[in-house]
Write an enzyme that holds these catalytic residues in place. Sequence first.
Site, short mmCIF file in Angstrom:
data_model
loop_
_atom_site.label_atom_id
_atom_site.label_comp_id
_atom_site.label_asym_id
_atom_site.label_seq_id
_atom_site.Cartn_x
_atom_site.Cartn_y
_atom_site.Cartn_z
N ASN A 82 0.83 -1.21 0.00
CA ASN A 82 0.00 0.00 0.00
C ASN A 82 0.86 1.25 0.00
OD1 ASN A 82 -2.04 -1.81 0.16
ND2 ASN A 82 -2.49 -1.46 2.33
N HIS A 107 5.85 -0.66 -2.87
CA HIS A 107 5.32 0.01 -4.07
C HIS A 107 5.37 1.53 -3.95
CE1 HIS A 107 2.89 -3.80 -5.42
NE2 HIS A 107 4.17 -3.88 -5.69
P1 OAD Z 1 -6.30 -6.01 -4.82
O1 OAD Z 1 -7.31 -4.94 -5.09
O2 OAD Z 1 -5.81 -6.80 -5.97
O3 OAD Z 1 -6.88 -7.04 -3.77
C1 OAD Z 1 -7.46 -6.59 -2.56
C2 OAD Z 1 -7.76 -7.78 -1.70
O4 OAD Z 1 -8.27 -7.30 -0.47
C3 OAD Z 1 -8.82 -8.74 -2.28
O5 OAD Z 1 -8.31 -10.05 -2.22
C4 OAD Z 1 -10.01 -8.59 -1.33
O6 OAD Z 1 -10.68 -9.82 -1.10
C5 OAD Z 1 -9.32 -8.14 -0.05
N1 OAD Z 1 -10.18 -7.36 0.86
C6 OAD Z 1 -11.22 -6.56 0.59
N2 OAD Z 1 -11.73 -6.05 1.72
C7 OAD Z 1 -10.98 -6.52 2.74
C8 OAD Z 1 -10.98 -6.37 4.16
N3 OAD Z 1 -11.87 -5.59 4.77
N4 OAD Z 1 -10.05 -7.02 4.87
C9 OAD Z 1 -9.12 -7.81 4.28
N5 OAD Z 1 -9.07 -8.00 2.95
C10 OAD Z 1 -9.98 -7.37 2.19
O7 OAD Z 1 -5.10 -5.31 -4.03
P2 OAD Z 1 -3.60 -5.79 -3.84
O8 OAD Z 1 -3.50 -7.27 -3.81
O9 OAD Z 1 -3.05 -5.02 -2.71
O10 OAD Z 1 0.16 -1.99 -7.31
O11 OAD Z 1 -2.96 -5.26 -5.19
C11 OAD Z 1 -1.59 -5.42 -5.38
C12 OAD Z 1 -1.07 -4.30 -6.23
O12 OAD Z 1 -1.83 -4.20 -7.43
C13 OAD Z 1 -1.21 -2.92 -5.60
O13 OAD Z 1 -0.18 -2.62 -4.70
C14 OAD Z 1 -1.19 -2.02 -6.78
C15 OAD Z 1 -2.15 -2.79 -7.64
O14 OAD Z 1 -2.18 -2.54 -8.98
C16 OAD Z 1 0.63 -0.89 -7.90
O15 OAD Z 1 -0.04 0.11 -8.08
C17 OAD Z 1 2.04 -1.04 -8.33
#
Ligand code: OAD
Length: 234
Positions: free
Chosen positions: A95, A112
């Site tokens: 994040n 990131h």
């Molecule tokens: P994603 O948007 O891909 O995934 C978010 C995850 O959070 C999903 O698996 C949801 O199920 C989960 N989620 C939603 N609400 C939640 C809650 N209350 N508690 C726990 N989990 C919850 O986000 P990231 O995996 O972080 O990169 O994405 C990775 C990277 O892709 C980011 O850092 C960004 C993005 O493109 C860059 O910008 C370089």
Amino acid sequence: MIRIGKQDRVFVLTGAGVSAESGIPTFRGVGGLWRNYRIEEVASPQAWARDPALVWEFYSMRRRVAAGAKANPAHFALAELEQKLAERLFLCTQNVDNLHEQAGSRQVLHMHGELFKSRCDTCRRPPFADEAMYEPPASLPCCDCGGKIRPHICWFGEVPFELEEIFGALDRCTVFVAVGTSGVVEPAASFVAQVGGQGRTYYVGPELPANASAFDQCFQGEAGKTLPGLFVSD
Ligand code: OAD
């Protein structure tokens, strides 16, 4: 419950889900940022070369949302874990918001980048604190060297920050916990596979991530409700 022994070293990887309950949208899924924006138009070196004003409009919007957000119980639970474990906790986040710091975490590795920092796209001047919104018609920020000031963010096609330190910590950890990350973006999605044979691996989030089969155990629930009380340390 995740039991932390006196000898354990804990690696926590957080993703957008840990800040979802603070009102910061995730990237994928319903209401995700990538539903409304095209990655290649706002978050890549090509986008920056083509239309820096559009890139700054996107990151200014994200600065505005993050500036109004408050840390939630998940961030506080991880700050409390740091109080107990000190350097035996390695907190690595994908994040770019500052909610872990807002909750009191002192050692946070932002692989990131950071939303409230900018840097020059040309010279080696170090990244600097910057909360400004650069939205048209205001002019875009320039460096003394003549380069353009860009967000201090790792875009698609760029290499995440501090990977050597991260892989060292993965090597040493005995407990790995990923929270709120969909398990599709590399290299973070493969961190769980880097944990040695002795290490225990856990996932916390409402849905199973794409790499769920790589974890020993998944705790299905929202981070803000699941993390407080999840860790029991000796
Ligand atoms: P994603 O948007 O891909 O995934 C978010 C995850 O959070 C999903 O698996 C949801 O199920 C989960 N989620 C939603 N609400 C939640 C809650 N209350 N508690 C726990 N989990 C919850 O986000 P990231 O995996 O972080 O990169 O994405 C990775 C990277 O892709 C980011 O850092 C960004 C993005 O493109 C860059 O910008 C370089």
